[in-house]
Design a protein around this motif. Structure first.
Motif, short mmCIF file in Angstrom:
data_model
loop_
_atom_site.label_atom_id
_atom_site.label_comp_id
_atom_site.label_asym_id
_atom_site.label_seq_id
_atom_site.Cartn_x
_atom_site.Cartn_y
_atom_site.Cartn_z
N HIS A 160 0.81 -1.21 0.00
CA HIS A 160 0.00 0.00 0.00
C HIS A 160 0.85 1.27 0.00
O HIS A 160 1.96 1.29 0.52
CB HIS A 160 -0.92 0.03 1.22
N LEU A 161 0.27 2.34 -0.57
CA LEU A 161 0.86 3.67 -0.44
C LEU A 161 0.49 4.29 0.89
O LEU A 161 1.23 5.12 1.43
CB LEU A 161 0.37 4.58 -1.57
N GLU B 168 -0.99 13.98 -1.96
CA GLU B 168 -2.21 13.29 -2.39
C GLU B 168 -2.46 12.04 -1.56
O GLU B 168 -3.63 11.69 -1.29
CB GLU B 168 -2.11 12.98 -3.88
N ILE B 169 -1.40 11.37 -1.14
CA ILE B 169 -1.57 10.20 -0.27
C ILE B 169 -2.08 10.65 1.10
O ILE B 169 -3.00 10.05 1.66
CB ILE B 169 -0.24 9.44 -0.13
N HIS C 23 -5.78 11.59 0.85
CA HIS C 23 -6.61 10.40 0.66
C HIS C 23 -6.83 9.69 2.00
O HIS C 23 -7.98 9.36 2.36
CB HIS C 23 -5.92 9.47 -0.34
N GLU C 24 -5.75 9.48 2.75
CA GLU C 24 -5.88 8.75 4.01
C GLU C 24 -6.59 9.59 5.08
O GLU C 24 -7.38 9.06 5.87
CB GLU C 24 -4.50 8.29 4.51
N LEU C 25 -6.34 10.88 5.10
CA LEU C 25 -7.04 11.75 6.04
C LEU C 25 -8.54 11.73 5.76
O LEU C 25 -9.37 11.71 6.69
CB LEU C 25 -6.50 13.18 5.96
#
Length: 202
Positions: free
Chosen positions: A116-117, A149-150, A153-155
Motif C-alpha cells: 500500500h501507499l 495526495e496520499i 486520501h488517508e485523512l
C-alpha cells in the motif's frame, strides 16, 4: 443540515431556503509525523513541509482549515506486519494530541509488506503513509512526489470517506486527480465538525 423554516440549523445560521449552512472554514488540528530510523533520514523534512503546504491548500478549497503540527519521530519500527499496536503506543507517549495524525515513513515507497501507499486505521485517528513515492517523469530528481495526495486520501478516510472511483478517493491513486464531489465534501465537513480535541494525555 436541514432545519425548520425560520430556525437556526445545527452548524450555522439558517439559509434562505431553510437549510443550515456550515460555518466555514472548519478548523481541523492534525499531526503530521516524519518517521525515520536515524537522523540522516530526517533530512526529508523539507519534503514533508512542501506536501503539507499543498495539502492545506487542497483542504482550504473544501472548507476545512488544517492546523498542522509537524513533528519527527526516530524509531526502528517498520511499517510491516504487526506494527500498529506499537505505533499506537508511540503515538500516545511520544506525540500525544491532536486527535488525528498521519505518520510518514520517510524512505519507504510502500508500506504493509509492500502492498500500500497508505493505510487509514479508521476509529483510531491514525493513518500511515509511504514517504518515498515518486512518479516517473515528474518534476525533480527521479520524478514528482505525490505525498500530499496520499496524505489527503488517508485523512479523508479518517473523516469518513470510502473509495469513490473518478475522484481523489479512487482506490488506485492517480497523480493530480483532485476532484471532490458534493457528497464527499458534505461528509468531510461533518467529519471535521465531529472531531473532538485532545485536552491532555492519560
Amino acid at each position: 443540515i436541514p432545519g425548520l423554516t425560520g430556525q437556526r440549523g445545527e452548524r450555522g445560521p439558517q439559509g434562505k431556503d431553510g437549510l443550515a449552512a456550515p460555518v466555514l472554514p472548519i478548523a481541523l488540528p492534525l499531526a503530521v509525523v516524519l518517521v525515520a530510523s536515524d537522523h540522516g533520514n530526517l533530512s526529508r523534512l523539507p519534503n514533508i513541509l512542501a506536501a503539507v503546504k499543498q495539502s492545506k491548500a487542497f483542504w482550504d478549497g473544501i472548507g476545512i482549515r488544517l492546523q498542522v503540527n509537524v513533528a519527527a519521530l526516530q524509531t526502528d519500527l517498520e511499517p510491516n506486519g504487526a506494527y500498529f499496536e506499537r505505533l499506537q503506543q508511540l503515538h500516545h507517549w511520544e506525540i500525544g494530541g491532536p486527535p488525528l495524525a498521519v505518520y510518514v515513513w520517510s524512505d519507504w515507497p510502500r508500506i504493509d509488506d509492500g502492498q500500500h501507499l497508505g493505510i487509514a486505521y479508521v476509529g483510531s485517528g491514525i493513518a500511515v503513509c509511504a514517504g518515498n513515492v515518486l512518479i516517473p517523469g515528474g518534476i525533480g530528481p527521479g520524478g514528482q512526489s505525490m505525498l500530499d495526495e496520499i496524505i489527503d486520501h488517508e485523512l479523508a478516510h479518517l473523516l469518513g470517506l470510502l473509495h469513490e472511483e473518478g475522484t481523489f478517493m479512487a482506490s488506485a491513486l492517480e497523480l493530480h486527480n483532485r476532484l471532490v464531489i458534493p457528497q464527499q465534501r458534505e461528509t468531510l465537513l461533518e467529519g471535521a465538525t465531529s472531531v473532538q480535541p485532545v485536552t491532555g494525555r492519560c
